[in-house]
Scaffold this active site. Sequence first.
Site, PDB file in Angstrom:
ATOM      1  CE  LYS A  26      -5.140   0.130  -1.118  1.00  6.09           C
ATOM      2  NZ  LYS A  26      -5.835  -0.985  -0.417  1.00  6.09           N
ATOM      3  N   GLY A  27       0.777   3.145   0.579  1.00  2.05           N
ATOM      4  CA  GLY A  27       1.638   3.209   1.768  1.00  2.05           C
ATOM      5  C   GLY A  27       2.071   4.585   2.220  1.00  2.05           C
ATOM      6  CD  GLU A  61       7.420   4.617  -3.178  1.00  2.00           C
ATOM      7  OE1 GLU A  61       6.723   4.263  -2.201  1.00  2.00           O
ATOM      8  OE2 GLU A  61       7.629   3.903  -4.174  1.00  2.00           O
ATOM      9  CG  ASP A  62       5.481   3.167   1.305  1.00  2.00           C
ATOM     10  OD1 ASP A  62       6.175   3.173   0.260  1.00  2.00           O
ATOM     11  OD2 ASP A  62       4.573   2.342   1.502  1.00  2.00           O
ATOM     12  CG  ASP A  88      12.222  -4.090  -0.918  1.00  2.00           C
ATOM     13  OD1 ASP A  88      13.321  -4.374  -0.431  1.00  2.00           O
ATOM     14  OD2 ASP A  88      11.342  -4.947  -1.149  1.00  2.00           O
ATOM     15  CE  LYS A 117      12.320  -3.870   3.342  1.00  2.00           C
ATOM     16  NZ  LYS A 117      11.440  -4.992   2.907  1.00  2.00           N
ATOM     17  CG  PHE A 137       7.421  -7.203   4.844  1.00  2.00           C
ATOM     18  CD1 PHE A 137       7.762  -7.086   3.503  1.00  2.00           C
ATOM     19  CD2 PHE A 137       6.167  -6.776   5.259  1.00  2.00           C
ATOM     20  CE1 PHE A 137       6.876  -6.551   2.582  1.00  2.00           C
ATOM     21  CE2 PHE A 137       5.269  -6.236   4.333  1.00  2.00           C
ATOM     22  CZ  PHE A 137       5.627  -6.128   3.003  1.00  2.00           C
ATOM     23  CG  ASP A 174       0.214  -3.202   2.999  1.00  2.00           C
ATOM     24  OD1 ASP A 174       1.158  -2.596   2.426  1.00  2.00           O
ATOM     25  OD2 ASP A 174      -0.412  -4.138   2.473  1.00  2.00           O
ATOM     26  NE  ARG A 182      -2.551  -0.120   3.335  1.00  2.00           N
ATOM     27  CZ  ARG A 182      -1.592  -0.279   2.432  1.00  2.00           C
ATOM     28  NH1 ARG A 182      -0.448   0.365   2.547  1.00  2.00           N
ATOM     29  NH2 ARG A 182      -1.762  -1.092   1.406  1.00  2.00           N
TER      30      ARG A 182
HETATM   31  P1  IMP Z   1      10.405  -1.806  -4.598  1.00  2.00           P
HETATM   32  O1  IMP Z   1       9.828  -1.615  -5.965  1.00  2.00           O
HETATM   33  O2  IMP Z   1      10.951  -3.190  -4.410  1.00  2.00           O
HETATM   34  O3  IMP Z   1      11.419  -0.751  -4.213  1.00  2.00           O
HETATM   35  O4  IMP Z   1       9.222  -1.772  -3.557  1.00  2.00           O
HETATM   36  C1  IMP Z   1       8.475  -0.691  -3.395  1.00  2.00           C
HETATM   37  C2  IMP Z   1       7.125  -1.015  -2.775  1.00  2.00           C
HETATM   38  O5  IMP Z   1       7.028  -2.311  -2.187  1.00  2.00           O
HETATM   39  C3  IMP Z   1       6.904  -0.068  -1.640  1.00  2.00           C
HETATM   40  O6  IMP Z   1       6.359   1.149  -2.085  1.00  2.00           O
HETATM   41  C4  IMP Z   1       5.949  -0.849  -0.756  1.00  2.00           C
HETATM   42  O7  IMP Z   1       4.629  -0.689  -1.212  1.00  2.00           O
HETATM   43  C5  IMP Z   1       6.367  -2.276  -0.940  1.00  2.00           C
HETATM   44  N1  IMP Z   1       7.292  -2.696   0.140  1.00  2.00           N
HETATM   45  C6  IMP Z   1       8.605  -3.000   0.025  1.00  2.00           C
HETATM   46  N2  IMP Z   1       9.136  -3.361   1.198  1.00  2.00           N
HETATM   47  C7  IMP Z   1       8.132  -3.284   2.108  1.00  2.00           C
HETATM   48  C8  IMP Z   1       8.059  -3.508   3.525  1.00  2.00           C
HETATM   49  O8  IMP Z   1       9.035  -3.869   4.204  1.00  2.00           O
HETATM   50  N3  IMP Z   1       6.846  -3.306   4.091  1.00  2.00           N
HETATM   51  C9  IMP Z   1       5.754  -2.900   3.394  1.00  2.00           C
HETATM   52  N4  IMP Z   1       5.775  -2.674   2.067  1.00  2.00           N
HETATM   53  C10 IMP Z   1       6.957  -2.855   1.427  1.00  2.00           C
HETATM   54 MG    MG Z   2       4.672   2.035  -1.682  1.00  2.00          MG
END
Ligand code: IMP
Ligand code: MG
Length: 172
Positions: free
Chosen positions: A41-42, A97-98, A101, A129, A150, A157, A163
């Site tokens: 949703k982000g 994407e938001d 990570d 990140k 975070f 969120d 959000r």
């Molecule tokens: P990844 O697969 O680890 O790159 O994470 C991707 C998803 O994790 C993002 O699209 C977010 O939904 C969530 N996410 C990762 N870090 C954060 C954060 O710092 N705040 C909020 N959501 C996060």
């Molecule tokens: Mg996301």
Amino acid sequence: MEPKLSPLFTKDEIAATVSRLAAEIRRDYRDKNPLLIAVLKGSFVFLADLVRQLNLPLEIEFVRLSSYSKGTESSGRVRMAPGAPSQIKGRHVLVIEDIIDTGLTAAFLLDYLGRKKPASLKYCSLTDKKERRRVMVNIDYRGLTVPDKFIVGYGLDCDEKFRNLPDIYALE
Ligand code: IMP
Ligand code: MG
């Protein structure tokens, strides 16, 4: 205990970043009728601001994935929810994407969408990140670099909260 929010980026800083990304995307997709695929949703706040600065023909789809089960720890597994867009073949696809990570979500999506034979496939993320990356992914349109904390607000969120904040904060 209530979490403490420390300011990271103001709405003006975010708006400047969205404008910069929009200019890059406008330049590259002028006559391509791109298919923007936003990751729920982000990304919904970012998408809404971004597309209103893209004065070019485009289409929008959404995908729902999960990697974070609860709170701030990644489960490390990514799954696609039902209802994924079907008409990918031959399209110029741009994922919205938001945050990136670990990179696991992006790597999964790039693989998943790549198999459907798009004409091109690129990635746009409002925030990055970097320090937490576990798999290499190429981010074609990258917004703000965020620290290993975070972050919430502007669509992001923590357990579905925050959000709606216009600015971006780090949870302490
Ligand atoms: P990844 O697969 O680890 O790159 O994470 C991707 C998803 O994790 C993002 O699209 C977010 O939904 C969530 N996410 C990762 N870090 C954060 C954060 O710092 N705040 C909020 N959501 C996060
Ligand atoms: Mg996301």
